[in-house]
Motif scaffolding. Structure first.
Motif, short mmCIF file in Angstrom:
data_model
loop_
_atom_site.label_atom_id
_atom_site.label_comp_id
_atom_site.label_asym_id
_atom_site.label_seq_id
_atom_site.Cartn_x
_atom_site.Cartn_y
_atom_site.Cartn_z
N MET A 1 0.85 -1.19 0.00
CA MET A 1 0.00 0.00 0.00
C MET A 1 0.88 1.23 0.00
O MET A 1 1.86 1.32 0.72
CB MET A 1 -0.89 -0.01 1.24
CG MET A 1 -1.85 1.16 1.31
SD MET A 1 -2.88 1.09 2.80
CE MET A 1 -1.68 1.46 4.07
N SER A 2 0.56 2.20 -0.80
CA SER A 2 1.33 3.43 -0.86
C SER A 2 1.10 4.26 0.39
O SER A 2 0.07 4.20 1.03
CB SER A 2 0.94 4.23 -2.10
OG SER A 2 -0.41 4.59 -2.02
N THR A 3 2.10 5.07 0.74
CA THR A 3 1.97 5.92 1.92
C THR A 3 2.27 7.35 1.56
O THR A 3 2.94 7.65 0.58
CB THR A 3 2.94 5.46 3.03
OG1 THR A 3 4.27 5.50 2.52
CG2 THR A 3 2.62 4.05 3.48
N LEU A 4 1.78 8.26 2.38
CA LEU A 4 2.01 9.69 2.19
C LEU A 4 2.83 10.23 3.35
O LEU A 4 2.68 9.77 4.48
CB LEU A 4 0.68 10.44 2.14
CG LEU A 4 -0.29 10.06 1.02
CD1 LEU A 4 -1.60 10.80 1.22
CD2 LEU A 4 0.28 10.40 -0.33
N PRO A 5 3.70 11.20 3.08
CA PRO A 5 4.40 11.84 4.18
C PRO A 5 3.41 12.52 5.12
O PRO A 5 2.29 12.83 4.73
CB PRO A 5 5.30 12.87 3.48
CG PRO A 5 5.35 12.44 2.04
CD PRO A 5 4.06 11.74 1.79
N ASP A 205 -7.29 14.07 5.38
CA ASP A 205 -6.87 15.45 5.19
C ASP A 205 -5.83 15.54 4.07
O ASP A 205 -5.87 16.46 3.24
CB ASP A 205 -6.30 16.03 6.48
CG ASP A 205 -7.39 16.42 7.49
OD1 ASP A 205 -8.53 16.66 7.06
OD2 ASP A 205 -7.07 16.48 8.69
N ARG A 206 -4.88 14.59 4.06
CA ARG A 206 -3.86 14.60 3.01
C ARG A 206 -4.48 14.33 1.64
O ARG A 206 -4.09 14.95 0.64
CB ARG A 206 -2.77 13.56 3.34
CG ARG A 206 -1.95 13.91 4.57
CD ARG A 206 -0.71 13.07 4.70
NE ARG A 206 -0.96 11.68 5.01
CZ ARG A 206 -0.99 11.18 6.24
NH1 ARG A 206 -0.82 11.99 7.28
NH2 ARG A 206 -1.19 9.90 6.45
N LEU A 207 -5.44 13.41 1.59
CA LEU A 207 -6.14 13.14 0.33
C LEU A 207 -6.87 14.39 -0.15
O LEU A 207 -6.82 14.74 -1.34
CB LEU A 207 -7.12 11.98 0.52
CG LEU A 207 -8.10 11.72 -0.63
CD1 LEU A 207 -7.36 11.38 -1.92
CD2 LEU A 207 -9.08 10.60 -0.24
N PHE A 240 -5.95 7.95 -2.41
CA PHE A 240 -7.29 7.44 -2.07
C PHE A 240 -7.17 6.07 -1.40
O PHE A 240 -7.84 5.79 -0.39
CB PHE A 240 -8.13 7.35 -3.34
CG PHE A 240 -9.59 7.06 -3.09
CD1 PHE A 240 -10.44 8.04 -2.60
CD2 PHE A 240 -10.12 5.81 -3.37
CE1 PHE A 240 -11.79 7.78 -2.39
CE2 PHE A 240 -11.46 5.54 -3.15
CZ PHE A 240 -12.30 6.52 -2.66
N THR A 241 -6.32 5.20 -1.96
CA THR A 241 -6.09 3.88 -1.36
C THR A 241 -5.51 4.02 0.04
O THR A 241 -5.93 3.33 0.97
CB THR A 241 -5.14 3.06 -2.24
OG1 THR A 241 -5.74 2.87 -3.53
CG2 THR A 241 -4.87 1.70 -1.63
N ASP A 242 -4.56 4.94 0.20
CA ASP A 242 -3.92 5.14 1.49
C ASP A 242 -4.92 5.60 2.55
O ASP A 242 -4.83 5.21 3.71
CB ASP A 242 -2.80 6.18 1.35
CG ASP A 242 -2.04 6.39 2.64
OD1 ASP A 242 -1.21 5.54 2.97
OD2 ASP A 242 -2.29 7.40 3.32
N ALA A 243 -5.88 6.42 2.14
CA ALA A 243 -6.88 6.93 3.08
C ALA A 243 -7.97 5.91 3.36
O ALA A 243 -8.45 5.79 4.49
CB ALA A 243 -7.49 8.22 2.54
#
Length: 307
Positions: A1-5, A205-207, A240-243
């Motif tokens: 799964m991808s992640t966001l900073p 929030d990041r999405l 979207f996947t990360d959230a």
């Protein structure tokens, strides 16, 4: 799964930082005819900050795994998918549709908690661990050892997984409208205690930040290029996947309001609509990535979003 900073880039004019694995970019660019244009892949990967060497190594691994065949050389090459490999970046339609129904007040909570208890011996540890993972994936939270709770009706899915793991005899399902945990009985307080709502809200929030940035870019007079649009789509799908993956989709009645998830999903739907309207592939005549088609079909199946 991808992640966001945890934080977006400091430059207000640039897109929020989104880490997308190279393999996921390849999967996202698989077109309706099962091919990936290498030139398009290298261009989009470059816009995402990846080097050509990273892309070459990723292609080599995917071919070695038997997921793609490689025709041609360099940027003029064509990758051909041996099987459908887009599942890692496309959403579960029923799950996402339920989220949008909740957002639009079409799936009110009936006040029922769904509980799952199990006592699986150490000799079946792998099955026990797999059942726990499935419960968490379905949005259930641990109450104590061997006891999980969900606000959604997931019994059929849990029982099916227990049967596949051959532990159905050790699983008990029950419901309650009078759940108390550690002295807490108020449903929103229980939800806040049992689920990591702050982390889930931060992901949304990041999405939302990314989706708003994409909408702003698409609204500018100088239309984004085809590769830019594809890059937005890949980033948006990854975010979207990360959230959504860790989101238990708790009913709005249990969540702080306004809930960031509803806002993020509204912006995401608006962004996909704007990307579809931009229609680069429709203009060029090139086959559209399956990612575009699958998200367009998903959005067509959910309630109309509000702008």
């Amino acid at each position: 799964m991808s992640t966001l900073p945890t934080t977006p880039t400091d430059d207000a004019g640039s897109a929020p930082a989104v880490h997308v694995p190279t393999r996921l970019v390849v999967h996202a660019l698989v077109r309706e005819d099962g091919t990936v244009d290498a030139g398009e892949l290298y261009t989009v990967a470059g816009l995402l900050g990846m080097t050509d060497q990273q892309v070459r190594l990723c292609i080599k691994r995917l071919v070695a795994e038997g997921r793609f065949v490689h025709e041609g050389r360099g940027r003029k090459a064509l990758l051909r998918a041996v099987a459908d490999v887009t599942g890692s970046i496309t959403p579960n339609v029923a799950y996402v549709r339920h989220a949008y129904r909740q957002d639009h007040g079409l799936a009110a909570w009936d006040g029922v908690w769904h509980l799952f208890a199990f006592a699986i011996p150490e000799s079946s540890r792998s099955s026990r661990d797999a059942l726990r993972d499935s419960l968490r994936h379905l949005g259930a939270a641990p109450v104590q050892s061997g006891l999980y709770v969900s606000a959604n009706r997931i019994e059929q899915l849990v029982e099916a997984q227990a049967s596949r793991l051959d532990v159905a005899h050790a699983v008990t399902c029950l419901t309650s409208t009078d759940l108390r945990v550690g002295g807490l009985a108020d449903p929103p307080a229980l939800a806040a205690a049992l689920w990591p709502l702050d982390d889930i809200a931060a992901r949304h929030d990041r999405l939302a930040h990314l989706a708003q940035h994409c909408l702003d870019r698409l609204a500018q007079p100088d239309d984004p290029t085809g590769p830019e649009q594809l890059t937005m789509a890949v980033q948006l799908a990854a975010a979207f996947t990360d959230a959504m993956e860790p989101d238990p989709l708790l009913p709005p009645e249990l969540l702080p309001q306004p809930w960031p998830g509803a806002h993020a999903r509204r912006l995401t739907a608006a962004c996909w609509t704007a990307l579809a309207r931009a229609g680069t592939h429709a203009v060029t005549g090139a086959p559209a990535p399956r990612l575009f088609v699958q998200y367009e079909e998903l959005l067509a199946s959910i309630p109309q979003h509000h702008t």
